[in-house]
Design a protein around this motif. Sequence first.
Motif, mmCIF file in Angstrom:
data_model
loop_
_atom_site.group_PDB
_atom_site.id
_atom_site.type_symbol
_atom_site.label_atom_id
_atom_site.label_comp_id
_atom_site.label_asym_id
_atom_site.label_seq_id
_atom_site.Cartn_x
_atom_site.Cartn_y
_atom_site.Cartn_z
ATOM 1 N N GLU A 113 0.830 -1.209 0.000
ATOM 2 C CA GLU A 113 0.000 0.000 0.000
ATOM 3 C C GLU A 113 0.861 1.255 0.000
ATOM 4 O OE1 GLU A 113 -2.675 -0.233 3.344
ATOM 5 O OE2 GLU A 113 -3.460 -2.164 2.672
ATOM 6 N N MET A 114 1.897 1.260 0.816
ATOM 7 C CA MET A 114 2.741 2.448 0.923
ATOM 8 C C MET A 114 3.642 2.653 -0.290
ATOM 9 S SD MET A 114 3.580 2.824 4.963
ATOM 10 C CE MET A 114 4.173 4.496 4.756
ATOM 11 N N LEU A 115 3.979 1.588 -0.988
ATOM 12 C CA LEU A 115 4.832 1.706 -2.167
ATOM 13 C C LEU A 115 4.030 1.766 -3.468
ATOM 14 C CD1 LEU A 115 7.733 -0.741 -1.191
ATOM 15 C CD2 LEU A 115 7.650 1.766 -0.966
ATOM 16 N N ASP A 116 2.721 1.898 -3.335
ATOM 17 C CA ASP A 116 1.861 1.983 -4.511
ATOM 18 C C ASP A 116 2.298 3.159 -5.398
ATOM 19 O OD1 ASP A 116 -0.389 1.225 -6.123
ATOM 20 O OD2 ASP A 116 -1.452 2.975 -5.324
ATOM 21 N N GLY A 117 2.446 2.900 -6.682
ATOM 22 C CA GLY A 117 2.810 3.945 -7.627
ATOM 23 C C GLY A 117 4.306 4.223 -7.699
ATOM 24 N N ILE A 118 5.098 3.466 -6.974
ATOM 25 C CA ILE A 118 6.550 3.630 -6.993
ATOM 26 C C ILE A 118 7.141 2.428 -7.734
ATOM 27 C CG2 ILE A 118 8.634 3.866 -5.594
ATOM 28 C CD1 ILE A 118 6.787 4.952 -3.348
ATOM 29 N N ASP A 120 9.884 -0.307 -9.337
ATOM 30 C CA ASP A 120 11.004 -1.076 -8.804
ATOM 31 C C ASP A 120 12.317 -0.319 -9.009
ATOM 32 O OD1 ASP A 120 9.302 -3.078 -8.007
ATOM 33 O OD2 ASP A 120 9.816 -4.451 -9.640
ATOM 34 N N LYS A 121 12.437 0.376 -10.113
ATOM 35 C CA LYS A 121 13.649 1.154 -10.414
ATOM 36 C C LYS A 121 13.824 2.274 -9.376
ATOM 37 C CE LYS A 121 16.865 2.300 -13.576
ATOM 38 N NZ LYS A 121 18.132 1.662 -13.324
ATOM 39 N N GLU A 122 12.726 2.950 -9.023
ATOM 40 C CA GLU A 122 12.796 4.012 -8.014
ATOM 41 C C GLU A 122 13.180 3.440 -6.643
ATOM 42 O OE1 GLU A 122 9.558 7.367 -9.301
ATOM 43 O OE2 GLU A 122 8.785 5.331 -8.935
ATOM 44 N N ILE A 123 12.629 2.293 -6.318
ATOM 45 C CA ILE A 123 12.955 1.645 -5.044
ATOM 46 C C ILE A 123 14.431 1.234 -5.038
ATOM 47 C CG2 ILE A 123 12.538 -0.402 -3.607
ATOM 48 C CD1 ILE A 123 9.549 -0.102 -4.505
ATOM 49 N N GLU A 124 14.890 0.701 -6.147
ATOM 50 C CA GLU A 124 16.297 0.307 -6.270
ATOM 51 C C GLU A 124 17.213 1.519 -6.055
ATOM 52 O OE1 GLU A 124 19.156 -1.529 -9.752
ATOM 53 O OE2 GLU A 124 17.019 -2.023 -9.807
ATOM 54 N N SER A 125 16.853 2.649 -6.631
ATOM 55 C CA SER A 125 17.644 3.877 -6.464
ATOM 56 C C SER A 125 17.641 4.329 -5.003
ATOM 57 C CB SER A 125 17.092 5.008 -7.339
ATOM 58 O OG SER A 125 17.251 4.705 -8.693
#
Length: 141
Positions: A113-118, A120-125
Amino acid sequence: MRDQFPFAVARVTRRWRKMLDERLKDLGVTQARWSTMVYLQQGGEGLTQRELASLMAIENPTLVRLLDSLEQQGLIERRACPKDRRARRLHLTKEGVNFMDELTERANELREEMLDGISDKEIESALAVFHKIMENAETQK
């Protein structure tokens, strides 16, 4: 921007913990207790109290109180160490394993829910940035 960064990280962390705490309230554990369980599970069962205290970066007396309450709830047990009779190794009970399964399920749901719209590339960064910050912190000791 740089001056806002530490505060933004702290706000996200507090909010994440508060929301997870709310979702775990019916399980009857405080944030300190469930986070201790997470550290125990991630660190590997069979840790000594000293090893767990080091992993959590807290003082041993503080940890002892948390472990006492978790033991009273039937979530963990202390077992004698075969190699050192003075040491006690920490293990999850069957109830503790069930608790961790439920915690993991609820935490995964919250994470999605909290990572919705983010992406995998952004999370990796973001993770790369956090790893670099931790490296920098380690060299400052």
